[in-house]
Design a protein around this motif. Structure first.
Motif, short mmCIF file in Angstrom:
data_model
loop_
_atom_site.label_atom_id
_atom_site.label_comp_id
_atom_site.label_asym_id
_atom_site.label_seq_id
_atom_site.Cartn_x
_atom_site.Cartn_y
_atom_site.Cartn_z
N GLU A 39 6.54 0.57 -7.67
CA GLU A 39 6.99 1.90 -8.48
C GLU A 39 7.89 1.56 -9.69
O GLU A 39 7.58 2.33 -10.64
CB GLU A 39 7.86 2.85 -7.73
CG GLU A 39 6.74 3.55 -6.32
CD GLU A 39 6.51 2.66 -5.22
OE1 GLU A 39 7.27 1.49 -5.31
OE2 GLU A 39 6.07 3.46 -4.23
N GLN A 40 8.83 0.56 -9.49
CA GLN A 40 9.56 0.21 -10.47
C GLN A 40 9.05 -0.55 -11.68
O GLN A 40 9.19 -0.58 -12.90
CB GLN A 40 10.75 -0.79 -9.99
CG GLN A 40 11.84 -0.16 -9.10
CD GLN A 40 12.95 -1.10 -8.88
OE1 GLN A 40 13.72 -1.64 -9.68
NE2 GLN A 40 13.06 -1.32 -7.38
N ALA A 95 5.65 -0.33 -12.19
CA ALA A 95 4.53 0.59 -13.10
C ALA A 95 5.54 1.55 -13.93
O ALA A 95 5.21 1.67 -15.03
CB ALA A 95 4.08 1.56 -12.05
N ALA A 96 6.90 2.02 -13.54
CA ALA A 96 7.70 2.78 -14.29
C ALA A 96 8.27 1.93 -15.53
O ALA A 96 8.09 2.38 -16.80
CB ALA A 96 8.93 3.14 -13.59
N THR A 148 2.34 -7.44 -6.93
CA THR A 148 2.89 -6.45 -7.42
C THR A 148 2.68 -6.10 -8.89
O THR A 148 2.44 -4.53 -9.01
CB THR A 148 4.51 -6.62 -7.28
OG1 THR A 148 4.80 -6.99 -6.00
CG2 THR A 148 5.33 -5.24 -7.71
N ALA A 202 0.90 -2.55 -9.87
CA ALA A 202 1.33 -1.64 -10.87
C ALA A 202 0.50 -1.21 -12.26
O ALA A 202 0.34 0.08 -12.45
CB ALA A 202 2.67 -2.23 -11.34
N VAL A 247 -1.58 1.49 -10.97
CA VAL A 247 -1.22 2.90 -11.23
C VAL A 247 -1.29 3.41 -12.46
O VAL A 247 -1.43 4.66 -12.67
CB VAL A 247 0.40 2.61 -10.86
CG1 VAL A 247 1.16 4.13 -11.07
CG2 VAL A 247 0.70 2.56 -9.23
#
Length: 252
Positions: free
Chosen positions: A13-14, A16-17, A50, A54, A57
């Motif tokens: 999540e981090q 991708a953000a 990872t 990402a 995503v």
């Protein structure tokens, strides 16, 4: 400007953000090829797996696209709006028009494909709709929607079923407001069970395998509701999307 390393969790999540920020902030314009997985993994301080997740995503959000043999490229700088969000933002009348297209065809298919179990469900839903006439507007609308859902379910097409389910949250409150706004179940011209004759005719047409009648009856009923939604009887609207409260009612 180099990217800062990430905290340990949640890494995907981090990552991708952080990558999304680079894209939406203009650091990587449309058409730009993203750095390779190894470079991004080293920059972000995470593993290649990872980074790979990402990027997936971001692809799901419509921001990037992988091109075989060439890499991953930026194709948009704003995330694509998902379907539920589009429905929440849309005018109820627009949603209802699409609902009509879906549901009328579903009724025709239901007449051709319904099983004995479907007929049991349909008749139970019709009885429940009649019984709900003794309740409040919300209970009546819920029973009405349940009957329509039973018709769509009898078509045995999971895509139609899923589409109808997507429409329900957007339409439910607008229908409740419409019933109240136009006093469809109260007053001198109202009836506790509006549309009873049409819904009974719909179920009977499905029961008899009459696709043409099922489609015609349902279309006439839905067109009547759509007309009411569009007109709103000329009264102040409580059914318009947020930010459009000054417009004429947007009933379903």
């Amino acid at each position: 400007m180099p990217l800062a390393a990430l905290r340990p969790t949640p890494l995907i999540e981090q990552a991708a953000a952080r990558l999304r920020e680079e894209i939406t902030g203009g650091h990587w314009p449309v058409g730009t090829r993203l750095p390779g997985e190894t470079t991004l993994a080293k920059t972000l301080g995470v593993g290649r797996s990872t980074v790979r997740e990402a990027v997936r995503v971001l692809a799901g959000a419509g921001l990037v696209q992988a091109r075989q043999g060439s890499g991953v490229f930026v194709i948009a700088t704003e995330p694509a709006e998902d379907w539920p969000a589009r429905l929440r933002r849309a005018a109820v009348t627009d949603v209802f028009e699409v609902r009509m297209l879906v549901e009328v065809q579903a009724a025709r298919l239901a007449a051709l494909r319904r099983t004995d179990a479907d007929l049991t469900t349909l008749n139970a839903a019709l009885d429940a709709r009649s019984a709900a006439a003794a309740g409040d507007d919300a209970a009546f609308v819920d029973a009405d929607i349940a009957l329509h859902a039973a018709v769509v379910g009898a078509a045995h097409n999971p895509v139609l079923t899923d589409l109808f389910a997507e429409f329900v949250p957007r339409l439910r409150q607008a229908l409740i407001d419409l019933v109240d706004l136009l006093a469809l179940r109260t007053g001198t011209t109202g009836t506790p069970n509006p549309g009873d004759e049409a819904h009974t005719a719909l179920v009977r047409a499905v029961e008899q395998g009459d696709a043409d009648t099922a489609g015609r009856v349902l279309q006439a009923e839905l067109e009547q509701t759509l007309t009411r939604l569009r007109d709103g009887d000329g009264r102040p609207s409580r059914m318009a999307p947020v930010g459009q409260r000054d417009e004429r009612p947007q009933p379903e």
